[in-house]
Design a protein around this motif. Structure first.
Motif, PDB file in Angstrom:
ATOM      1  N   VAL A 130       0.852  -1.193   0.000  1.00  0.00           N
ATOM      2  CA  VAL A 130       0.000   0.000   0.000  1.00  0.00           C
ATOM      3  C   VAL A 130       0.887   1.242   0.000  1.00  0.00           C
ATOM      4  O   VAL A 130       1.754   1.390   0.874  1.00  0.00           O
ATOM      5  N   PRO A 131       0.717   2.141  -0.955  1.00  0.00           N
ATOM      6  CA  PRO A 131       1.547   3.355  -1.006  1.00  0.00           C
ATOM      7  C   PRO A 131       1.337   4.260   0.202  1.00  0.00           C
ATOM      8  O   PRO A 131       0.269   4.265   0.823  1.00  0.00           O
ATOM      9  N   ASP A 132       2.364   5.022   0.525  1.00  0.00           N
ATOM     10  CA  ASP A 132       2.243   6.016   1.592  1.00  0.00           C
ATOM     11  C   ASP A 132       1.350   7.163   1.125  1.00  0.00           C
ATOM     12  O   ASP A 132       0.615   7.751   1.915  1.00  0.00           O
ATOM     13  N   ILE A 133       1.437   7.478  -0.159  1.00  0.00           N
ATOM     14  CA  ILE A 133       0.573   8.501  -0.763  1.00  0.00           C
ATOM     15  C   ILE A 133       0.088   8.022  -2.129  1.00  0.00           C
ATOM     16  O   ILE A 133       0.876   7.559  -2.945  1.00  0.00           O
ATOM     17  N   TYR A 134      -1.213   8.132  -2.326  1.00  0.00           N
ATOM     18  CA  TYR A 134      -1.807   7.968  -3.654  1.00  0.00           C
ATOM     19  C   TYR A 134      -2.163   9.360  -4.144  1.00  0.00           C
ATOM     20  O   TYR A 134      -2.941  10.071  -3.499  1.00  0.00           O
ATOM     21  N   PHE A 135      -1.624   9.792  -5.262  1.00  0.00           N
ATOM     22  CA  PHE A 135      -2.083  11.033  -5.886  1.00  0.00           C
ATOM     23  C   PHE A 135      -3.106  10.640  -6.952  1.00  0.00           C
ATOM     24  O   PHE A 135      -2.750  10.035  -7.969  1.00  0.00           O
ATOM     25  N   VAL A 136      -4.362  10.954  -6.711  1.00  0.00           N
ATOM     26  CA  VAL A 136      -5.421  10.650  -7.673  1.00  0.00           C
ATOM     27  C   VAL A 136      -5.605  11.877  -8.555  1.00  0.00           C
ATOM     28  O   VAL A 136      -6.103  12.916  -8.109  1.00  0.00           O
ATOM     29  N   LEU A 137      -5.161  11.775  -9.800  1.00  0.00           N
ATOM     30  CA  LEU A 137      -5.271  12.893 -10.743  1.00  0.00           C
ATOM     31  C   LEU A 137      -6.614  12.791 -11.462  1.00  0.00           C
ATOM     32  O   LEU A 137      -6.851  11.842 -12.210  1.00  0.00           O
ATOM     33  N   ASP A 138      -7.466  13.755 -11.229  1.00  0.00           N
ATOM     34  CA  ASP A 138      -8.834  13.690 -11.758  1.00  0.00           C
ATOM     35  C   ASP A 138      -9.018  14.552 -12.997  1.00  0.00           C
ATOM     36  O   ASP A 138      -8.744  15.754 -12.976  1.00  0.00           O
ATOM     37  N   ILE A 139      -9.453  13.914 -14.084  1.00  0.00           N
ATOM     38  CA  ILE A 139      -9.849  14.644 -15.290  1.00  0.00           C
ATOM     39  C   ILE A 139     -11.165  14.055 -15.780  1.00  0.00           C
ATOM     40  O   ILE A 139     -11.560  12.962 -15.368  1.00  0.00           O
ATOM     41  N   SER A 140     -11.847  14.772 -16.652  1.00  0.00           N
ATOM     42  CA  SER A 140     -13.116  14.284 -17.168  1.00  0.00           C
ATOM     43  C   SER A 140     -12.885  13.124 -18.127  1.00  0.00           C
ATOM     44  O   SER A 140     -11.809  12.987 -18.712  1.00  0.00           O
ATOM     45  N   ALA A 141     -13.906  12.297 -18.291  1.00  0.00           N
ATOM     46  CA  ALA A 141     -13.816  11.174 -19.225  1.00  0.00           C
ATOM     47  C   ALA A 141     -13.613  11.687 -20.651  1.00  0.00           C
ATOM     48  O   ALA A 141     -12.876  11.086 -21.439  1.00  0.00           O
ATOM     49  N   GLU A 142     -14.259  12.806 -20.971  1.00  0.00           N
ATOM     50  CA  GLU A 142     -14.128  13.384 -22.313  1.00  0.00           C
ATOM     51  C   GLU A 142     -12.682  13.780 -22.602  1.00  0.00           C
ATOM     52  O   GLU A 142     -12.138  13.498 -23.674  1.00  0.00           O
ATOM     53  N   GLU A 143     -12.048  14.434 -21.629  1.00  0.00           N
ATOM     54  CA  GLU A 143     -10.666  14.866 -21.805  1.00  0.00           C
ATOM     55  C   GLU A 143      -9.724  13.661 -21.878  1.00  0.00           C
ATOM     56  O   GLU A 143      -8.776  13.656 -22.656  1.00  0.00           O
ATOM     57  N   ALA A 144     -10.022  12.632 -21.090  1.00  0.00           N
ATOM     58  CA  ALA A 144      -9.196  11.423 -21.088  1.00  0.00           C
ATOM     59  C   ALA A 144      -9.186  10.764 -22.462  1.00  0.00           C
ATOM     60  O   ALA A 144      -8.127  10.422 -22.998  1.00  0.00           O
ATOM     61  N   ILE A 145     -10.369  10.584 -23.044  1.00  0.00           N
ATOM     62  CA  ILE A 145     -10.470   9.940 -24.356  1.00  0.00           C
ATOM     63  C   ILE A 145      -9.791  10.780 -25.435  1.00  0.00           C
ATOM     64  O   ILE A 145      -9.114  10.249 -26.328  1.00  0.00           O
ATOM     65  N   LYS A 146      -9.923  12.084 -25.334  1.00  0.00           N
ATOM     66  CA  LYS A 146      -9.276  12.981 -26.291  1.00  0.00           C
ATOM     67  C   LYS A 146      -7.759  12.803 -26.246  1.00  0.00           C
ATOM     68  O   LYS A 146      -7.099  12.680 -27.281  1.00  0.00           O
ATOM     69  N   ARG A 147      -7.202  12.766 -25.044  1.00  0.00           N
ATOM     70  CA  ARG A 147      -5.752  12.613 -24.882  1.00  0.00           C
ATOM     71  C   ARG A 147      -5.284  11.235 -25.353  1.00  0.00           C
ATOM     72  O   ARG A 147      -4.253  11.116 -26.021  1.00  0.00           O
ATOM     73  N   ILE A 148      -6.046  10.201 -25.008  1.00  0.00           N
ATOM     74  CA  ILE A 148      -5.680   8.831 -25.380  1.00  0.00           C
ATOM     75  C   ILE A 148      -5.642   8.665 -26.891  1.00  0.00           C
ATOM     76  O   ILE A 148      -4.692   8.109 -27.453  1.00  0.00           O
TER      77      ILE A 148
END
Length: 217
Positions: A130-148
């Motif tokens: 288990v990590p000491d810190i999880y950085f959860v980077l939140d972006i919209s699904a629309e932006e994610a698909i565009k980048r992918i």
């Protein structure tokens, strides 16, 4: 003699949220003050999933068409367990700061959305660190698909089943739910410019690392 204990810092979030970019920026910044910083690139080497891909290549077919969603995702889960036990754990025992650009949480969330039974994943997760810190980077699904899609066009790679808008939308909700319930998770708006995100990441990391240094003394 005190036992050495490293720190494990991970980035997670839906595909395209900027995990690799932020992990690389953090690596460069931390290395200015800490010489014992190590990067773990996702689930590489691809031991189990790599063998399946080789079979697909030999049969001149697509990895995604030849194997079921469950089999593919289980191979990625096993890859992550393999990396955790053989690379991450020994490095932490040496007292290193480990930066992961992808963690088991990513595999866990996507695997359950792609048909793998959660009981299997939960069983395998017991061997994960288990990590000491999880950085959860939140972006919209629309932006994610565009980048992918932009990335795949540039790299000429095949679009994976998990790189689907509906999957991304469901995965984002799961990441946000997880992040809101666990103290070791820090939610960050990944839609901000990368330098702003990096500054927020650095503040949290130095709070962790320098606090531990003071306590150890």
């Amino acid at each position: 003699m005190n036992e050495k204990k490293g720190k494990y810092i991970c980035f997670c979030g839906i595909d395209g949220c900027g995990k690799t970019t932020q992990a690389n920026l953090l690596m460069k910044s931390l290395y200015r003050n800490f010489t014992n910083v190590r990067m773990v690139h996702g689930i590489k080497p691809y031991r189990f999933s790599g063998e399946l891909k080789e079979v697909a290549i030999k049969n001149r077919t697509s990895f995604y068409e030849m194997f079921s969603d469950e089999l593919r995702t289980m191979s990625f889960v096993l890859d992550m367990v393999d990396v955790s036990t053989k690379i991450i754990q020994p490095s932490l025992e040496e007292g290193n700061i480990i930066i992961g650009e992808k963690d088991f949480l990513d595999t866990y969330i996507y695997a359950s959305l792609l048909g793998t039974q959660e009981t299997y994943i939960q069983f395998l997760s017991k061997s994960m660190i288990v990590p000491d810190i999880y950085f959860v980077l939140d972006i919209s699904a629309e932006e994610a698909i565009k980048r992918i899609h932009s990335r795949h066009i540039y790299e000429q790679k095949e679009i994976a089943p998990k790189e689907d808008y509906n999957i991304a939308k469901k995965a984002r909700k799961k990441f946000l739910d997880y992040g809101s319930k666990h103290k070791n998770c820090i939610l960050i708006d990944g839609m901000q410019d990368k330098q702003t995100v990096h500054e927020q990441v650095m503040k949290a990391c130095y709070d962790l690392l320098y606090y531990e240094e003071i306590v150890d003394k």
